[in-house]
Structures are given as structure tokens and as C-alpha cells.
Motif scaffolding. Structure first.
Motif, short mmCIF file in Angstrom:
data_model
loop_
_atom_site.label_atom_id
_atom_site.label_comp_id
_atom_site.label_asym_id
_atom_site.label_seq_id
_atom_site.Cartn_x
_atom_site.Cartn_y
_atom_site.Cartn_z
N GLN A 23 6.45 72.47 25.97
CA GLN A 23 5.59 72.89 24.87
C GLN A 23 6.30 73.84 23.91
O GLN A 23 6.00 73.86 22.71
N ILE B 289 3.32 68.99 12.70
CA ILE B 289 3.86 69.39 14.00
C ILE B 289 5.36 69.11 13.99
O ILE B 289 5.78 67.99 13.70
N TRP C 165 1.25 59.70 19.88
CA TRP C 165 2.49 60.48 19.75
C TRP C 165 2.37 61.81 20.48
O TRP C 165 3.28 62.22 21.22
N LEU C 166 1.25 62.52 20.27
CA LEU C 166 1.08 63.84 20.88
C LEU C 166 1.07 63.75 22.40
O LEU C 166 1.70 64.56 23.09
N GLN D 218 3.97 65.55 24.63
CA GLN D 218 3.55 66.56 25.59
C GLN D 218 4.01 66.21 27.00
O GLN D 218 4.31 67.09 27.80
N CYS E 12 7.65 72.64 20.57
CA CYS E 12 6.72 72.15 19.54
C CYS E 12 6.15 73.32 18.73
O CYS E 12 5.71 74.32 19.30
N LYS F 86 -0.18 64.99 11.12
CA LYS F 86 -1.39 64.65 11.87
C LYS F 86 -2.41 63.91 11.01
O LYS F 86 -3.28 63.22 11.53
N GLU G 81 3.42 74.08 15.43
CA GLU G 81 2.38 73.45 14.61
C GLU G 81 1.95 74.38 13.50
O GLU G 81 1.73 75.58 13.69
#
Length: 317
Positions: free
Chosen positions: A55, A65, A45-46, A50, A58, A79, A60
Motif C-alpha cells: 500500500q 492514483i 485495476w485497484l 492492492q 500507492c 479513477k 492518491e
């Protein structure tokens, strides 16, 4: 917001998008939850987000996230658990319009899609290609046909259909008598091969020789799918979304006849497996012996000799 029935249909369409591994979707009303048993789902997913999103969208905090891919749409990725939640005022529109494309980008780094099926479904079907190759079963059938036991016919029935689905063939199952367990297994085989591009037509009477309507058999098979649990986690084997996709993608042709066969073609080559066994527990669960015959032929010949006499016309898939 679409109705609950419409949302189920939409999620089934999204789920049908080919992915490198199995995903599942759950409609919670104000949010959609996306889960996977894949161990490295968070990394996937990340990497995907990305690549597709700036960025600055996003944020966190601890194990969470949050991503804002569009106005009034939020993606929340845990996560630790790998669970992805999609919510917001416009989340349904974004899911329908954009999420299939997001999933397709997840295949960019994969040279060929692996078996993305849920391993629990494969285990339930008792299919293991490493132990039981389809060709080994075919080679056991005498040239010109012969008499085989019920357990062999059941094994080759499942294995051939699984093999044909896996290569994206156009498949036909023809029987005057099918029970809910065989229909349940057929739905599982379809779910297992999601994304290969196969097409399936089941030809069977609207009411069988026992006076049972096919619609009733479908309803029983649906209840079986809802009740069946995985042995280890006791979770449902098949979610509502997967079940909806399978039922929507099974083409049914009602016709009166007394023959049994399964057949498939891809391009100009076709295979046919004929038997005197009905695809029913009366033949598969008892000490029954039936004729079997396996044939290879040109697609045009298979259509002319096996499909057209039953009123099954070629569909332009």
C-alpha cells in the motif's frame, strides 16, 4: 528505448495475454496508455494492484492514483476515466518483464475466461451466437453435401471459423482466391478470440489467378483496418497493437492449387467444410450458388487427405 516498430511488436505480445475483458494499448513514446471499455475497469485495476503491491507504493489525490511498482516506473490511474498510464525511465523494461504477469493475476478470481473480445468487433462481424448457432447452420447442409447460396456460405464460413477460434483449435483456410475483405474479416475473427490458444494457417498462392500478389491484398486489408471506424464513437475499430498481433499470428503457406475448404482439429477430432466457392467477393457478394459439404473425421485422416497433398505439414503447436 526500443524502436517504434519493436515497441509495437512488444505491445502486441503483451496484449495477447488472456484477460477477463478487452484491453487496448497505445504507444505515446514516453508513456504507454492502457484503456478498456469495461465498465468496472477501475475496480479491477485497484483490486489487482492492492493484491500485488504494498500500500505504501500507492498515492492518491483527487481522481488520480499513482503507483510506483519499480524504480523509475510510475503507473497513473484515472479513477474517473479508467485510463492507466505507464511511464518513467524504465517503463518499457517493466512493461515487458512484469506487466504480462500482472495481467495474468487478474484472472485469478475468474473461474473461466469470458468472451473478452471488443463488442464493437463482434457487432461489425455480425456474429451473435444467441441468434445463430453454428450447429443450426451445419444442420442446413444436406447429408453428403449440396448446392447452397452465396449468403449462406458466407455465414457458415465466418461462423465456423469463429467457433473454431473460440475453442482454441488449429485452423486451416485453403483457397486459391481470397480478397482483402475476407482477409480483413479473418483478422477481426482472430482479434475477437485472442487468448483462446488457437492457431491459424492460410494457404493461398503467392499470386492469384487474377495476377494479384498476396502481399498487395495484405496491404489493402491493413489499410481497411486503419480506416474502419465504429458507428457510434467513430473511433478506430482496430488499434495498431491489435492489428500487429493479428498479422504476426497469421501463418501463410503459399502453394498453387484450385480447391477451397476450411478445416480445424483439436486433439483427435477434425472438421472440414469444402465448397466450390472462392473466399472472394465474386462468390460471396453476387447471386452465386456453389457446392458445399461438411464432414467430421479423425485428425489424422484430415491431415492425410486434405493437408499433406497441398504440402501443408503438421506444425507442432
Amino acid at each position: 528505448m526500443p524502436s517504434k516498430k519493436e515497441r509495437l511488436h512488444l505491445l502486441a505480445q503483451i496484449w495477447s495475454t488472456p484477460t477477463p475483458f478487452d484491453l487496448d494499448f497505445f504507444d505515446k513514446g514516453k508513456e504507454v496508455v492502457v484503456v478498456s471499455s469495461y465498465r468496472d475497469i477501475v475496480v479491477w485495476w485497484l483490486r489487482l494492484f492492492q493484491r500485488l503491491l504494498p500500500q505504501e507504493l500507492c498515492k492518491e489525490k483527487n481522481d488520480i492514483i499513482k503507483i510506483t511498482p519499480a524504480p523509475s516506473v510510475t503507473l497513473k490511474l484515472n479513477k474517473r476515466s479508467g485510463i492507466l498510464k505507464v511511464y518513467g525511465k524504465n517503463h518499457w523494461r517493466w512493461l515487458v518483464d512484469e506487466f504480462p504477469g500482472v495481467l495474468e493475476h487478474g484472472n485469478d478470481d475468474v473461474e473461466s475466461l469470458p468472451d473478452a473480445s471488443d463488442t464493437s468487433v463482434t457487432r461489425f462481424l455480425q456474429l451473435d451466437k444467441n441468434l445463430e448457432e453454428v450447429q443450426d447452420l451445419i444442420d442446413m447442409i444436406p447429408e453428403g453435401g449440396g448446392i447452397m447460396m452465396h449468403d449462406f456460405i458466407m455465414r457458415i464460413w465466418k461462423s465456423l471459423i469463429d467457433d473454431w477460434f473460440g475453442c482454441g483449435a488449429v485452423v486451416y483456410i485453403v483457397t486459391p482466391l481470397i480478397d482483402e475483405e475476407r482477409l480483413f474479416q479473418l483478422f477481426l475473427l482472430m482479434i475477437k478470440s485472442k487468448g483462446t490458444g488457437f492457431h491459424i494457417t492460410l494457404a493461398t498462392p503467392e499470386k492469384n489467378q487474377n495476377g494479384q500478389k498476396f502481399s498487395k491484398i495484405v496491404n489493402i486489408a491493413r489499410r481497411m483496418m486503419k480506416k474502419t471506424r465504429t458507428p457510434r464513437t467513430q473511433k478506430r475499430l482496430v488499434s495498431d497493437v491489435k492489428m500487429q498481433w493479428a498479422m504476426e499470428n497469421l501463418n501463410v503457406h503459399h502453394q498453387q492449387f484450385s480447391t477451397n475448404f476450411i478445416a480445424a482439429y483439436k486433439d483427435d477430432e477434425a472438421e472440414v467444410f469444402t465448397t466450390t466457392a472462392h473466399f472472394h467477393k465474386s462468390h460471396f457478394h453476387t447471386n452465386q450458388k456453389d457446392n458445399v459439404c461438411y464432414l467430421r473425421m479423425a485428425t489424422e485422416e484430415m491431415q492425410r487427405n486434405y493437408l499433406f497433398p497441398l504440402g501443408i505439414s503438421q506444425v507442432n503447436y
